[in-house]
Write a protein that holds these residues in place. Structure first.
Motif, PDB file in Angstrom:
ATOM      1  N   ASP A  67      26.909  -8.068   7.296  1.00 11.59           N
ATOM      2  CA  ASP A  67      27.426  -8.895   8.377  1.00 11.59           C
ATOM      3  C   ASP A  67      27.656  -8.027   9.606  1.00 11.59           C
ATOM      4  O   ASP A  67      28.451  -7.082   9.572  1.00 11.59           O
ATOM      5  CB  ASP A  67      28.728  -9.572   7.945  1.00 11.59           C
ATOM      6  CG  ASP A  67      29.070 -10.792   8.795  1.00 11.59           C
ATOM      7  OD1 ASP A  67      28.494 -10.952   9.892  1.00 11.59           O
ATOM      8  OD2 ASP A  67      29.918 -11.579   8.353  1.00 11.59           O
ATOM      9  N   PHE A  81      33.526 -12.833   7.964  1.00 12.28           N
ATOM     10  CA  PHE A  81      33.461 -11.424   8.331  1.00 12.28           C
ATOM     11  C   PHE A  81      34.769 -10.691   8.038  1.00 12.28           C
ATOM     12  O   PHE A  81      34.767  -9.601   7.471  1.00 12.28           O
ATOM     13  CB  PHE A  81      33.107 -11.301   9.821  1.00 12.28           C
ATOM     14  CG  PHE A  81      33.087  -9.888  10.332  1.00 12.28           C
ATOM     15  CD1 PHE A  81      31.974  -9.094  10.131  1.00 12.28           C
ATOM     16  CD2 PHE A  81      34.165  -9.363  11.021  1.00 12.28           C
ATOM     17  CE1 PHE A  81      31.940  -7.785  10.604  1.00 12.28           C
ATOM     18  CE2 PHE A  81      34.143  -8.068  11.494  1.00 12.28           C
ATOM     19  CZ  PHE A  81      33.030  -7.273  11.289  1.00 12.28           C
ATOM     20  N   ASP A  82      35.886 -11.291   8.401  1.00 15.83           N
ATOM     21  CA  ASP A  82      37.195 -10.650   8.231  1.00 15.83           C
ATOM     22  C   ASP A  82      37.562 -10.432   6.767  1.00 15.83           C
ATOM     23  O   ASP A  82      38.438  -9.632   6.464  1.00 15.83           O
ATOM     24  CB  ASP A  82      38.290 -11.476   8.903  1.00 15.83           C
ATOM     25  CG  ASP A  82      38.090 -11.591  10.397  1.00 15.83           C
ATOM     26  OD1 ASP A  82      37.601 -10.615  11.002  1.00 15.83           O
ATOM     27  OD2 ASP A  82      38.390 -12.655  10.957  1.00 15.83           O
ATOM     28  N   LEU A  84      35.319  -9.509   4.397  1.00 18.06           N
ATOM     29  CA  LEU A  84      34.443  -8.523   3.750  1.00 18.06           C
ATOM     30  C   LEU A  84      35.166  -7.174   3.732  1.00 18.06           C
ATOM     31  O   LEU A  84      35.597  -6.689   4.772  1.00 18.06           O
ATOM     32  CB  LEU A  84      33.107  -8.430   4.484  1.00 18.06           C
ATOM     33  CG  LEU A  84      32.267  -9.702   4.428  1.00 18.06           C
ATOM     34  CD1 LEU A  84      31.043  -9.571   5.322  1.00 18.06           C
ATOM     35  CD2 LEU A  84      31.857 -10.028   3.004  1.00 18.06           C
ATOM     36  N   PRO A  85      35.293  -6.560   2.571  1.00 14.54           N
ATOM     37  CA  PRO A  85      36.176  -5.408   2.431  1.00 14.54           C
ATOM     38  C   PRO A  85      35.660  -4.053   2.918  1.00 14.54           C
ATOM     39  O   PRO A  85      36.454  -3.158   3.160  1.00 14.54           O
ATOM     40  CB  PRO A  85      36.433  -5.348   0.915  1.00 14.54           C
ATOM     41  CG  PRO A  85      35.234  -5.975   0.312  1.00 14.54           C
ATOM     42  CD  PRO A  85      34.778  -7.023   1.289  1.00 14.54           C
ATOM     43  N   HIS A  86      34.344  -3.887   3.087  1.00 13.64           N
ATOM     44  CA  HIS A  86      33.827  -2.549   3.381  1.00 13.64           C
ATOM     45  C   HIS A  86      33.124  -2.486   4.732  1.00 13.64           C
ATOM     46  O   HIS A  86      32.231  -3.283   5.011  1.00 13.64           O
ATOM     47  CB  HIS A  86      32.853  -2.106   2.278  1.00 13.64           C
ATOM     48  CG  HIS A  86      33.441  -2.217   0.907  1.00 13.64           C
ATOM     49  ND1 HIS A  86      34.419  -1.364   0.450  1.00 13.64           N
ATOM     50  CD2 HIS A  86      33.214  -3.108  -0.087  1.00 13.64           C
ATOM     51  CE1 HIS A  86      34.758  -1.716  -0.786  1.00 13.64           C
ATOM     52  NE2 HIS A  86      34.051  -2.772  -1.133  1.00 13.64           N
ATOM     53  N   ILE A  87      33.525  -1.508   5.542  1.00 11.85           N
ATOM     54  CA  ILE A  87      32.880  -1.270   6.834  1.00 11.85           C
ATOM     55  C   ILE A  87      31.717  -0.313   6.603  1.00 11.85           C
ATOM     56  O   ILE A  87      31.851   0.685   5.881  1.00 11.85           O
ATOM     57  CB  ILE A  87      33.877  -0.698   7.863  1.00 11.85           C
ATOM     58  CG1 ILE A  87      34.938  -1.758   8.174  1.00 11.85           C
ATOM     59  CG2 ILE A  87      33.152  -0.277   9.137  1.00 11.85           C
ATOM     60  CD1 ILE A  87      36.007  -1.316   9.143  1.00 11.85           C
ATOM     61  N   VAL A  99      30.174  -4.313  14.818  1.00 12.07           N
ATOM     62  CA  VAL A  99      30.861  -3.769  13.652  1.00 12.07           C
ATOM     63  C   VAL A  99      30.144  -4.353  12.443  1.00 12.07           C
ATOM     64  O   VAL A  99      29.817  -5.542  12.415  1.00 12.07           O
ATOM     65  CB  VAL A  99      32.360  -4.139  13.647  1.00 12.07           C
ATOM     66  CG1 VAL A  99      33.029  -3.684  12.359  1.00 12.07           C
ATOM     67  CG2 VAL A  99      33.054  -3.534  14.862  1.00 12.07           C
ATOM     68  N   ARG A 101      29.971  -4.987   8.269  1.00 19.44           N
ATOM     69  CA  ARG A 101      30.754  -5.078   7.041  1.00 19.44           C
ATOM     70  C   ARG A 101      29.864  -5.565   5.905  1.00 19.44           C
ATOM     71  O   ARG A 101      28.851  -6.220   6.124  1.00 19.44           O
ATOM     72  CB  ARG A 101      31.934  -6.036   7.204  1.00 19.44           C
ATOM     73  CG  ARG A 101      33.034  -5.453   8.066  1.00 19.44           C
ATOM     74  CD  ARG A 101      34.289  -6.235   7.912  1.00 19.44           C
ATOM     75  NE  ARG A 101      35.362  -5.566   8.629  1.00 19.44           N
ATOM     76  CZ  ARG A 101      36.547  -6.083   8.807  1.00 19.44           C
ATOM     77  NH1 ARG A 101      36.834  -7.276   8.327  1.00 19.44           N
ATOM     78  NH2 ARG A 101      37.471  -5.421   9.463  1.00 19.44           N
ATOM     79  N   THR A 102      30.324  -5.273   4.685  1.00 16.05           N
ATOM     80  CA  THR A 102      29.619  -5.712   3.492  1.00 16.05           C
ATOM     81  C   THR A 102      30.619  -6.050   2.394  1.00 16.05           C
ATOM     82  O   THR A 102      31.788  -5.665   2.474  1.00 16.05           O
ATOM     83  CB  THR A 102      28.618  -4.644   3.002  1.00 16.05           C
ATOM     84  OG1 THR A 102      27.878  -5.179   1.894  1.00 16.05           O
ATOM     85  CG2 THR A 102      29.324  -3.375   2.570  1.00 16.05           C
ATOM     86  N   ASP A 103      30.116  -6.712   1.373  1.00 13.96           N
ATOM     87  CA  ASP A 103      30.941  -7.053   0.225  1.00 13.96           C
ATOM     88  C   ASP A 103      30.848  -6.007  -0.880  1.00 13.96           C
ATOM     89  O   ASP A 103      31.609  -6.039  -1.824  1.00 13.96           O
ATOM     90  CB  ASP A 103      30.539  -8.431  -0.330  1.00 13.96           C
ATOM     91  CG  ASP A 103      29.095  -8.477  -0.803  1.00 13.96           C
ATOM     92  OD1 ASP A 103      28.261  -7.687  -0.290  1.00 13.96           O
ATOM     93  OD2 ASP A 103      28.775  -9.308  -1.674  1.00 13.96           O
ATOM     94  N   LYS A 105      30.544  -1.866  -1.797  1.00 10.20           N
ATOM     95  CA  LYS A 105      30.638  -0.472  -1.371  1.00 10.20           C
ATOM     96  C   LYS A 105      29.453   0.332  -1.913  1.00 10.20           C
ATOM     97  O   LYS A 105      29.022   0.132  -3.039  1.00 10.20           O
ATOM     98  CB  LYS A 105      31.948   0.135  -1.895  1.00 10.20           C
ATOM     99  CG  LYS A 105      32.237   1.504  -1.352  1.00 10.20           C
ATOM    100  CD  LYS A 105      33.603   1.978  -1.783  1.00 10.20           C
ATOM    101  CE  LYS A 105      33.867   3.301  -1.095  1.00 10.20           C
ATOM    102  NZ  LYS A 105      35.274   3.518  -0.889  1.00 10.20           N
TER     103      LYS A 105
END
Length: 190
Positions: A67, A81-82, A84-87, A99, A101-103, A105
């Motif tokens: 994302d 987007f907000d 999703l835990p991993h940048i 920015v 992000r993904t679900d 790691k």
């Protein structure tokens, strides 16, 4: 509806009666697609906005959710987007204001390839690029509410902000081109 059908001939209104949201589904160039207009009246915004979400809902060879959100300074009503835990770190070529992000790691996405397909973000109206194993979505800012009417009456009026068939076509082409490039690379690697 006529403007949507000028691009997606078999478009059907599949709206679920959510206030401020209209959804159409159909096919374009042999692919399943979905269009959605979303009126966003979150109190954290200066003015209400009207978004156009264009999706190709066909499989994409990615290992999870990718994302890319432009200038993510507040919550959105059209995206997870907000949540999703991993940048993700960015590669050169992706927009500076984005920015990622993904679900999941530690997964790798073809960011170099994605960067080649983000020209549409240079205009400043594209807000999100979402790539999942189920499809590709681009969210576009159609309009902001008229300041005077919203300031006085608290009415989210968008003037003549109508759906533009040429814009729908451009966004579908961008999403489709990216999906095809990712899937082609995956086939070549296999």
């Amino acid at each position: 509806m006529a403007k949507v059908r000028s691009v997606i001939a078999d478009a059907a209104d599949i709206s679920d009666r959510t206030a401020g949201v209209i959804t159409w589904a159909g096919s374009w160039n042999g692919q399943r697609v979905q269009l959605r207009t979303i009126v966003d009246t979150l109190a954290t915004r200066k003015l209400p906005t009207r978004w156009l979400s264009v999706s190709i809902t066909e499989p994409v060879a990615v290992p999870g959710i990718f994302d890319m959100m432009m200038r993510p300074n507040s919550a959105t009503t059209f995206s997870n987007f907000d949540h999703l835990p991993h940048i993700l770190p960015k590669v050169l070529g992706l927009p500076a204001e984005a920015v990622l992000r993904t679900d999941r790691k530690g997964v790798a996405f073809p960011q170099d390839l994605i960067a080649l397909h983000t020209d549409i973000f240079a205009e400043g109206r594209a807000k999100e690029l979402l790539i999942t194993p189920k499809g590709v979505r681009i969210v576009w800012l159609m309009a902001e509410a008229e300041r005077a009417r919203y300031g006085v009456f608290r009415q989210a009026a968008f003037g003549d902000a109508a759906i533009d068939p040429a814009l729908i076509e451009r966004l579908l082409e961008a999403a489709s081109g990216l999906r095809e490039a990712i899937n082609r690379r995956e086939r070549q690697a296999a």
